[in-house]
Scaffold this motif. Structure first.
Motif, PDB file in Angstrom:
ATOM      1  N   VAL A 166      43.504  50.954  41.836  1.00 40.23           N
ATOM      2  CA  VAL A 166      44.404  49.893  42.297  1.00 40.23           C
ATOM      3  C   VAL A 166      45.062  49.206  41.096  1.00 40.23           C
ATOM      4  CG1 VAL A 166      42.682  48.053  42.471  1.00 40.23           C
ATOM      5  CG2 VAL A 166      44.652  48.047  43.995  1.00 40.23           C
ATOM      6  N   TYR A 167      44.376  49.192  39.958  1.00 37.07           N
ATOM      7  CA  TYR A 167      44.953  48.609  38.744  1.00 37.07           C
ATOM      8  C   TYR A 167      46.155  49.428  38.260  1.00 37.07           C
ATOM      9  CZ  TYR A 167      40.419  46.343  38.862  1.00 37.07           C
ATOM     10  OH  TYR A 167      39.306  45.639  39.260  1.00 37.07           O
ATOM     11  N   ALA A 212      49.027  48.882  40.630  1.00 41.22           N
ATOM     12  CA  ALA A 212      49.650  47.585  40.364  1.00 41.22           C
ATOM     13  C   ALA A 212      50.678  47.700  39.242  1.00 41.22           C
ATOM     14  CB  ALA A 212      48.596  46.555  39.997  1.00 41.22           C
ATOM     15  N   GLU A 244      47.433  40.973  35.052  1.00 36.73           N
ATOM     16  CA  GLU A 244      46.833  41.978  35.921  1.00 36.73           C
ATOM     17  C   GLU A 244      46.402  41.368  37.250  1.00 36.73           C
ATOM     18  OE1 GLU A 244      44.406  45.759  34.995  1.00 36.73           O
ATOM     19  OE2 GLU A 244      43.028  44.053  34.853  1.00 36.73           O
ATOM     20  N   SER A 245      45.869  40.170  37.213  1.00 45.26           N
ATOM     21  CA  SER A 245      45.454  39.488  38.448  1.00 45.26           C
ATOM     22  C   SER A 245      46.640  39.242  39.370  1.00 45.26           C
ATOM     23  CB  SER A 245      44.771  38.163  38.117  1.00 45.26           C
ATOM     24  OG  SER A 245      43.576  38.378  37.436  1.00 45.26           O
ATOM     25  N   LEU A 260      47.730  42.552  40.897  1.00 44.60           N
ATOM     26  CA  LEU A 260      46.807  42.972  41.957  1.00 44.60           C
ATOM     27  C   LEU A 260      47.119  42.275  43.275  1.00 44.60           C
ATOM     28  CD1 LEU A 260      43.380  43.221  40.136  1.00 44.60           C
ATOM     29  CD2 LEU A 260      44.749  45.089  41.060  1.00 44.60           C
ATOM     30  N   ASP A 261      47.637  41.052  43.190  1.00 40.96           N
ATOM     31  CA  ASP A 261      48.030  40.334  44.405  1.00 40.96           C
ATOM     32  C   ASP A 261      49.129  41.085  45.166  1.00 40.96           C
ATOM     33  OD1 ASP A 261      46.210  38.329  43.916  1.00 40.96           O
ATOM     34  OD2 ASP A 261      47.681  36.931  43.097  1.00 40.96           O
ATOM     35  N   ALA A 317      49.507  44.640  44.671  1.00 34.94           N
ATOM     36  CA  ALA A 317      49.031  46.004  44.879  1.00 34.94           C
ATOM     37  C   ALA A 317      48.067  46.137  46.055  1.00 34.94           C
ATOM     38  CB  ALA A 317      48.374  46.523  43.604  1.00 34.94           C
ATOM     39  N   ILE A 318      47.172  45.191  46.211  1.00 30.90           N
ATOM     40  CA  ILE A 318      46.176  45.304  47.275  1.00 30.90           C
ATOM     41  C   ILE A 318      46.833  45.315  48.660  1.00 30.90           C
ATOM     42  CG2 ILE A 318      44.202  44.158  48.373  1.00 30.90           C
ATOM     43  CD1 ILE A 318      43.359  43.396  45.437  1.00 30.90           C
TER      44      ILE A 318
END
Length: 94
Positions: free
Chosen positions: A31-32, A35, A52-53, A56-57, A59-60
């Protein structure tokens, strides 16, 4: 607070890649990595943890929305994330 649309010159449609457009058919991605790809970066691009955080918001939910077109692989070890790839049309991935 909302802002009038007229304050923005460029307002393209909010389109996201499909799994087939974003991912190589013969590869599996964390998932990283997804992203990064969603932002036009290389899957192994070095980015700050805070960035990255945020990525991810995006990508998830993308993974969840496109779940029908993806396959998942369990992590190969306890310290590794899972992997996602494009679901093949021929049914070999099921």
């Amino acid at each position: 607070m909302p802002v009038p649309k007229s304050e923005f010159e460029n307002r393209p449609p909010c389109d996201f890649y499909t799994p087939a457009e974003l991912l190589e058919n013969d590869q599996m991605y964390t998932v990283y990595e997804i992203a990064r790809l969603l932002q036009g970066l290389e899957p192994d691009a070095e980015i700050e943890q805070q960035t990255e955080s945020v990525l991810l918001d995006w990508a998830i939910p993308w993974v969840m929305t496109n779940a029908d077109d993806l396959v998942v692989a369990e992590p190969r070890s306890d310290d590794e994330p899972g992997y996602y790839g494009v679901k093949e049309d021929d049914g070999d991935d099921e």
